[in-house]
Design an enzyme around this catalytic site. Structure first.
Site, mmCIF file in Angstrom:
data_model
loop_
_atom_site.group_PDB
_atom_site.id
_atom_site.type_symbol
_atom_site.label_atom_id
_atom_site.label_comp_id
_atom_site.label_asym_id
_atom_site.label_seq_id
_atom_site.Cartn_x
_atom_site.Cartn_y
_atom_site.Cartn_z
ATOM 1 N N THR A 1 0.829 -1.211 0.000
ATOM 2 C CA THR A 1 0.000 0.000 0.000
ATOM 3 C C THR A 1 0.865 1.263 0.000
ATOM 4 O OG1 THR A 1 -1.536 -1.264 1.340
ATOM 5 C CG2 THR A 1 -1.904 1.090 1.283
ATOM 6 N N VAL A 2 1.835 1.320 0.909
ATOM 7 C CA VAL A 2 2.617 2.551 1.067
ATOM 8 C C VAL A 2 3.599 2.711 -0.106
ATOM 9 C CG1 VAL A 2 4.123 3.854 2.602
ATOM 10 C CG2 VAL A 2 2.421 2.298 3.568
ATOM 11 N N ARG B 1 3.043 -9.764 -9.714
ATOM 12 C CA ARG B 1 1.737 -9.498 -9.093
ATOM 13 C C ARG B 1 1.092 -8.259 -9.730
ATOM 14 N NH1 ARG B 1 1.502 -7.233 -2.985
ATOM 15 N NH2 ARG B 1 -0.266 -5.950 -3.499
ATOM 16 N N GLU C 1 9.378 8.885 10.031
ATOM 17 C CA GLU C 1 8.110 9.556 10.352
ATOM 18 C C GLU C 1 6.910 8.646 10.097
ATOM 19 O OE1 GLU C 1 7.439 12.794 11.690
ATOM 20 O OE2 GLU C 1 5.585 11.630 11.871
ATOM 21 N N VAL D 1 5.043 5.779 12.717
ATOM 22 C CA VAL D 1 4.060 5.997 13.786
ATOM 23 C C VAL D 1 2.981 6.961 13.293
ATOM 24 C CG1 VAL D 1 3.733 6.741 16.182
ATOM 25 C CG2 VAL D 1 5.925 5.769 15.484
ATOM 26 N N GLY E 1 -7.334 -2.500 3.739
ATOM 27 C CA GLY E 1 -5.898 -2.236 3.693
ATOM 28 C C GLY E 1 -5.328 -1.605 4.949
ATOM 29 N N ASP F 1 1.452 -4.009 17.298
ATOM 30 C CA ASP F 1 1.751 -2.885 16.402
ATOM 31 C C ASP F 1 1.734 -1.567 17.202
ATOM 32 O OD1 ASP F 1 1.751 -1.692 13.504
ATOM 33 O OD2 ASP F 1 0.102 -0.687 14.531
ATOM 34 N N LYS G 1 4.864 1.132 18.148
ATOM 35 C CA LYS G 1 4.778 2.584 17.917
ATOM 36 C C LYS G 1 4.995 3.370 19.205
ATOM 37 C CE LYS G 1 1.677 1.921 13.979
ATOM 38 N NZ LYS G 1 0.259 1.705 13.625
ATOM 39 N N GLY H 1 -2.819 3.922 5.349
ATOM 40 C CA GLY H 1 -3.335 4.261 4.025
ATOM 41 C C GLY H 1 -2.236 4.751 3.099
HETATM 42 N N1 HSE Z 1 -1.853 -1.864 10.819
HETATM 43 C C1 HSE Z 1 -1.561 -0.507 11.143
HETATM 44 C C2 HSE Z 1 -2.808 0.106 11.743
HETATM 45 C C3 HSE Z 1 -1.145 0.219 9.893
HETATM 46 O O1 HSE Z 1 -3.865 -0.493 11.664
HETATM 47 O O2 HSE Z 1 -2.736 1.174 12.320
HETATM 48 C C4 HSE Z 1 -0.266 1.395 10.112
HETATM 49 O O3 HSE Z 1 0.835 1.150 10.909
#
Ligand code: HSE
Length: 429
Positions: A15-16, A49, A130, A133, A188, A202, A206, A303
């Site tokens: 995605t990124v 892909r 950056e 987080v 996503g 996750d 962060k 996103g």
């Molecule tokens: N999986 C993470 C979230 C994506 O849902 O915040 C961004 O780090």
């Protein structure tokens, strides 16, 4: 580090990565320092892909280490993810060759931040993150740059969009956890392994990074206490709402006597509180300083567009010659943050106790709480269908966590009580 054109290698085309390639192809001269950026090579797991962007004109590398080492790459962007494996190897390769690195990889920074900072500083090149987080919401620069003149005492907020989306949708639609998780994956937001999201890991990565920046220390992921939302039931979301709260996954790092408590856990936020009003996949953060007081930021934490904007901002910093220590002190001087024992901290709590529908059940619970010195703040007994037994729900006044846990054990042992009481903390935490 002035250059007319920066040749960028991008490893990771999810995605990124896709968002970044699209942005850079449309805005190669976006950086305030002047000069242009061109992507000269890419690497990902699969070349063939189908992707909604074109990579046919870019040099392809099966191995991200080879991409990082390519003589046609001046700046390496790591968007692979994962604390070890190819992401770490490629970042190390780039730094050892004296190439600046920009990454969105929170697991890598939280678990290996100090050693990577040492590599970057030895090579004299920036390592910027950056996008690691809060995605497109600038939390890292806030602490690294804007607040260096302040003594930060706490950072706390919502750092995982997937969990916030799940909690929001469970409440709004009365939908079960698994349904909403599948939808978050389709949209996503979720990590490749959603356990990282719903298990709280996750958010823990962060908050570990933010704690290191806030308190000038090496990231110490091992010291974070982590509890996710996988045990949150619809019944608790509904009952919390009846009491005037919403459940949120809150990550916090707070300075205390002799250390910093770094924690991730579900917490009840009163309706009207900015965390309760942060809905869907949004992230939110309070930064508290001695002199500044409280700052609140809220925005997209994931996103393609927003996260790529954060990566691009770091690329622009490299182009202007960013030269700060990776965390808030030279790597050689960084020490891991000392943790704090949660058992000694006080919190208000929500308790749901399932009791048999018989005389004396409520009295037994309240007597047990009185015995250990827990004072009740609010109380609700409400029939809820299909949960077995009758739920008694109460909130307590602020109490040491060790005492609350003792109360939970004693209540669980009462003959009138069915199963283990559910305890959740009440924010602000
Ligand atoms: N999986 C993470 C979230 C994506 O849902 O915040 C961004 O780090």
């Amino acid at each position: 580090m002035a250059k007319d054109n920066w040749r960028v290698g991008v490893a990771g085309l999810g995605t990124v990565g896709g968002g970044l390639l699209t942005f850079l192809s449309e805005h190669p001269g976006f950086a305030p320092a002047g000069g242009t950026v061109s992507v000269t090579g890419v690497s990902a797991r699969s070349r063939s892909r189908p992707r909604p962007f074109d990579i046919s004109n870019l040099a392809w590398f099966d191995d991200p280490v080879a991409l990082a080492s390519s003589p046609n790459v001046d700046l390496f962007v790591e968007l692979i993810g994962g604390s070890d494996g190819p992401a770490k190897a490629a970042v190390e390769a780039a730094l050892k060759l004296g190439k600046p690195v920009v990454t969105a990889n929170k697991a890598l920074l939280a678990e290996h931040g100090a050693e990577l900072a040492a590599l970057a500083e030895t090579a004299g090149v920036p390592l910027l993150f950056e996008a690691a987080v809060m995605g497109g919401t600038p939390a890292v620069k806030m602490l690294r740059e804007a607040l260096v003149g302040e003594e930060v005492v706490a950072v706390s907020g919502i750092l995982n969009g997937t969990c916030n989306y799940i909690l929001t949708e469970m409440e709004a639609g009365g939908r079960p956890f698994a349904d909403v998780l599948a939808e978050a994956q389709r949209l996503g937001y979720a990590e490749a392994d959603p356990t990282m999201d719903v298990g709280g890991f996750d958010a823990a990565h962060k908050i570990t990074i933010l704690a290191a920046l806030a308190f000038g220390a090496a990231p110490n992921y091992a010291a974070a206490e982590v509890e996710g939302i996988d045990q949150i039931e619809l019944v608790d979301i509904k009952l919390a709402r009846e009491l005037g709260y919403r459940i949120r996954l809150v990550a916090s790092a707070r300075r205390g006597e002799g250390g910093v408590a770094v924690r991730v856990h579900p917490a009840l936020a009163p309706l009207g509180h900015p965390l309760a009003e942060t809905s869907g996949a949004l992230n939110a953060l309070f930064l508290e300083g001695r002199r500044i007081g409280r700052i609140f930021i809220q925005g997209p934490g994931a996103g393609a567009g927003p996260t790529a904007a954060a990566v691009a901002a770091d690329i622009a910093d490299v182009m202007t010659g960013a030269a700060r220590p990776v965390f808030q002190a030279p790597a050689a001087a960084l020490k891991p943050l000392a943790g704090l024992d949660a058992a000694h901290q006080a919190t208000k709590a929500y308790l749901r106790v399932m009791v048999r529908d018989q005389p004396g059940a409520i009295a037994a619970v309240s007597e047990t709480l009185a015995e250990v010195g827990v004072s009740i703040d609010s109380f609700l007994q409400k029939p809820v269908q299909d949960v077995g037994g009758v739920p008694i729900v109460l909130t307590t006044h602020a109490t040491r966590e060790a005492v609350l846990l003792d109360a939970v054990e004693r209540i669980a042992a009462l003959p009138q009580v069915l199963g283990r009481p559910k305890m959740l903390r009440v924010a602000p935490v």
